[in-house]
Design a protein around this motif. Sequence first.
Motif, PDB file in Angstrom:
ATOM      1  N   LEU A 107       0.693  -1.035  -0.071  1.00 30.77           N
ATOM      2  CA  LEU A 107      -0.097   0.066   0.023  1.00 30.77           C
ATOM      3  C   LEU A 107       0.938   1.221   0.116  1.00 30.77           C
ATOM      4  N   ALA A 108       2.046   1.177   0.866  1.00 29.88           N
ATOM      5  CA  ALA A 108       2.684   2.520   0.956  1.00 29.88           C
ATOM      6  C   ALA A 108       3.523   2.586  -0.478  1.00 29.88           C
ATOM      7  N   GLY A 138       9.377   3.622   8.375  1.00 27.16           N
ATOM      8  CA  GLY A 138       8.284   4.534   9.303  1.00 27.16           C
ATOM      9  C   GLY A 138       6.939   4.660   8.625  1.00 27.16           C
ATOM     10  N   THR A 139       6.842   4.854   7.046  1.00 27.64           N
ATOM     11  CA  THR A 139       6.035   4.906   6.420  1.00 27.64           C
ATOM     12  C   THR A 139       5.101   3.720   6.392  1.00 27.64           C
ATOM     13  N   VAL A 140       5.888   2.615   6.329  1.00 28.36           N
ATOM     14  CA  VAL A 140       5.144   1.252   6.304  1.00 28.36           C
ATOM     15  C   VAL A 140       4.531   1.118   7.675  1.00 28.36           C
ATOM     16  N   ASN A 198      10.256  -0.223  13.641  1.00 29.34           N
ATOM     17  CA  ASN A 198      10.893   0.685  12.574  1.00 29.34           C
ATOM     18  C   ASN A 198      11.894   0.350  12.250  1.00 29.34           C
ATOM     19  N   ASN A 199      11.857  -0.948  11.379  1.00 35.47           N
ATOM     20  CA  ASN A 199      13.217  -1.795  11.043  1.00 35.47           C
ATOM     21  C   ASN A 199      12.731  -2.554   9.858  1.00 35.47           C
ATOM     22  N   PRO A 200      13.633  -2.845   8.872  1.00 31.63           N
ATOM     23  CA  PRO A 200      13.572  -3.719   7.917  1.00 31.63           C
ATOM     24  C   PRO A 200      12.641  -4.921   8.313  1.00 31.63           C
ATOM     25  N   ALA A 201      12.820  -5.582   9.617  1.00 33.97           N
ATOM     26  CA  ALA A 201      12.103  -6.844   9.680  1.00 33.97           C
ATOM     27  C   ALA A 201      10.390  -6.535   9.517  1.00 33.97           C
ATOM     28  N   ILE A 202      10.131  -5.281   9.745  1.00 37.65           N
ATOM     29  CA  ILE A 202       8.588  -5.088   9.620  1.00 37.65           C
ATOM     30  C   ILE A 202       8.215  -5.484   8.371  1.00 37.65           C
ATOM     31  N   PRO A 262       7.154  14.327  10.558  1.00 37.79           N
ATOM     32  CA  PRO A 262       8.546  13.695  10.557  1.00 37.79           C
ATOM     33  C   PRO A 262       8.607  12.301  10.528  1.00 37.79           C
ATOM     34  N   ARG A 263       9.481  11.720   9.527  1.00 38.31           N
ATOM     35  CA  ARG A 263       9.698  10.372   9.488  1.00 38.31           C
ATOM     36  C   ARG A 263      10.381   9.735  10.733  1.00 38.31           C
TER      37      ARG A 263
END
Length: 722
Positions: free
Chosen positions: A366-367, A425-427, A442-446, A696-697
């Motif tokens: 979606l993002a 953060g957008t995800v 707030n990391n790649p694993a999400i 802010p991101r």
Amino acid sequence: MASNASPRSPLKRALITSLKIGLYGLVIGVVAVVVAVAVAMSQLPDFKDLQSRNNLGQTVRVYGADGSLLVSMGPIYGDWLPYDQIPEVMKDAIISVEDKRFRHHPGVDPIGIIRALGVRAQKGKWRQGASTITQQLARNIFLTNRRTFGRKAKEGILALALERRFTKDQILELYLNREYFGGGAYGIDAASKRFFGHSARTLSLSEAAIIAGLVKAPSNYSPTADVDAAKDRAAVVIQVMRENGTITPEQAAEAQPAEVKIVTVQKQNSMRYFTDWVLPQLDTLIDVQGQPIDVWTTLDPNMQKLADQVINANAPDGAQGALVAIDRDGAVRAMIGGKDYVSSIYNRATEAQRQPGSSFKLFVYLAALEAGHKPDDMVQTSFSLNGWSPRNEGHVLPDTISLRQAFAESINTVSARLGQEVGYGTVADMAQRLGITSKIGNNPAITLGSSEVRLVDMTRAYAVIANKGVAVVPYGIKRVTTAKGDLLYQQQAADSRVLVSPWVAAEMTDLMQTAVLSGTGRAAQIGRPVAGKTGTTTSNKDGWFLGFSSGLTTGIWMGRDDSKAVGGLQGGRAPARAFHDFMIKAVANRPVENFDVQVKAPDWQEEPDNEAWFGGPDNGQAPQQGQFVDENGNPLPPDQQPQPQGPLADQPEQSRPAPRGPAPPPRADEMDGNGPPPNQRLDQQWLDRAIGRDRPRRPRPPPPPTSDTGDSVERRPMAPQP
């Protein structure tokens, strides 16, 4: 002169003394009883106060969407029937079995007491009670059921006081409207409605006999506990009535308690997961204490029964399962929190937080779509970040692949690449925007579903896409009324906030439909359009499937409560099959709905160049430097020209860039992780403010050493980011 009277013997003197003491004691006892009765009479409430039953607790009756009674909690009340509206057969039946000398004793029955004492002496135990109807009423209103002589003495005093204060008819009216008859029913009208489905005003002889027979042992003889025992006890009541002469032998022969139809109530097993979820919400919806209320809910009993069946049939041995089905307006139609409510009341649909695996990729894509990607865009399949690269189990991939195929086959490296491109953060923001209430990392694993979520929240998020991007708020209560029908609460119209643009929701639906048609969710096909997504976590600890069809969105989770691995558990297997088994029947009577995946996107999404950002074709009215134009390219009048804001507001007009419209967002190949090129930053800031994305991101910490198997990845250590 000596007296001729012989002196009394010691035995005779002792006997006379004992008789005197006994007589004095009897007189004192009678006086004490008279005083106690007088005191009790002075403290008794009046008849109107005794008609109130609020001290018995509040009744809550919960109804399904079809109007059927799901569960009744607390005491059940019916109408208060005045004495002259109580059927004679009901009065005769209760007097015959509970107190046949009711019309003649003063509140206590000396004959009954003597008989009970005789049985006690003969059997060595209390086998027969001697409480009159008046004593039972006194106990129900003022005392407890403790078996002590002190309580029996108080009961007798109160019974005598009640007889002095009220008439026999009033006492019988109070008794029949307050007595507990089993199944949660207090009073004959509640019992009649509970067991027979109609008012006590129209009780037949057999029905009255069933109710009268319940007083002896409501828990044992209640039709809700044992129908046969209740009817057998009623036959005994009819026989006693015939022996007492209250009915004729012909009437007794015509009565057929065995043929009375008993109203059945929906089993409460799996439905209690739903009622446990909705009933606490009453505290925030209404402020009513004491009086009975009826709660009208959204639950579809047929769907609920079906959901219970498919979870128990498909969840692997040793694993639990949960299901939530939400209609397009947010109405919850079915909710299963586990295989069996009796053995475990823990609601895994609303309380458990589990890793969603690849089903979380909904928010990643979606993002990406919102940032400008299209379903047919080609992206690189390789991805590595500081030595970490998700594994794509069972896939030999080309160098590039379309977003549609990547989503359908749940390619982890593509999801990780998209997450890095749009920002983690957008995800996370996207997930929270669509209703995820748990904490999101707030990391790649999400991007592979490492953050724990609730099933009801995930189902809500997918329902937003089914609703073309418009918010969906799950609810279970449609309205609340008093027992008389007065409205206390009414569910308001659905929330109409747009959470994602219609064209983004349409493109997402397109991807999800492909996942079911040719991807990991093929087992969820039901012969009509379905859109959905699978999810599987590391070592097959969790399996998910979420999807929608014909306006109904259903989410399914399976796994163990202790988070141990479940052999063979993957989202595309048991959860997808359960989805198929549920949805194919749940939407069978709904019209087939084709997905609208051709919603027109904004011009900047459709046009290959920047022309679309500068209005329509040139009409000979070129704007001057510093002027804004309308959507047709015509210069705005001076009084409508926006005033400069931000860091350039104080610059001379000739040094400001021409504000001919916002520049398009940077392309993916222009993004290097440090934002857009310098010449686009001002316009990008302006665009962010215009569409409300100027928050802010979040910072991007190094990813943890966990990831989704995704339908399968492995855990690999990651070096910290510089």
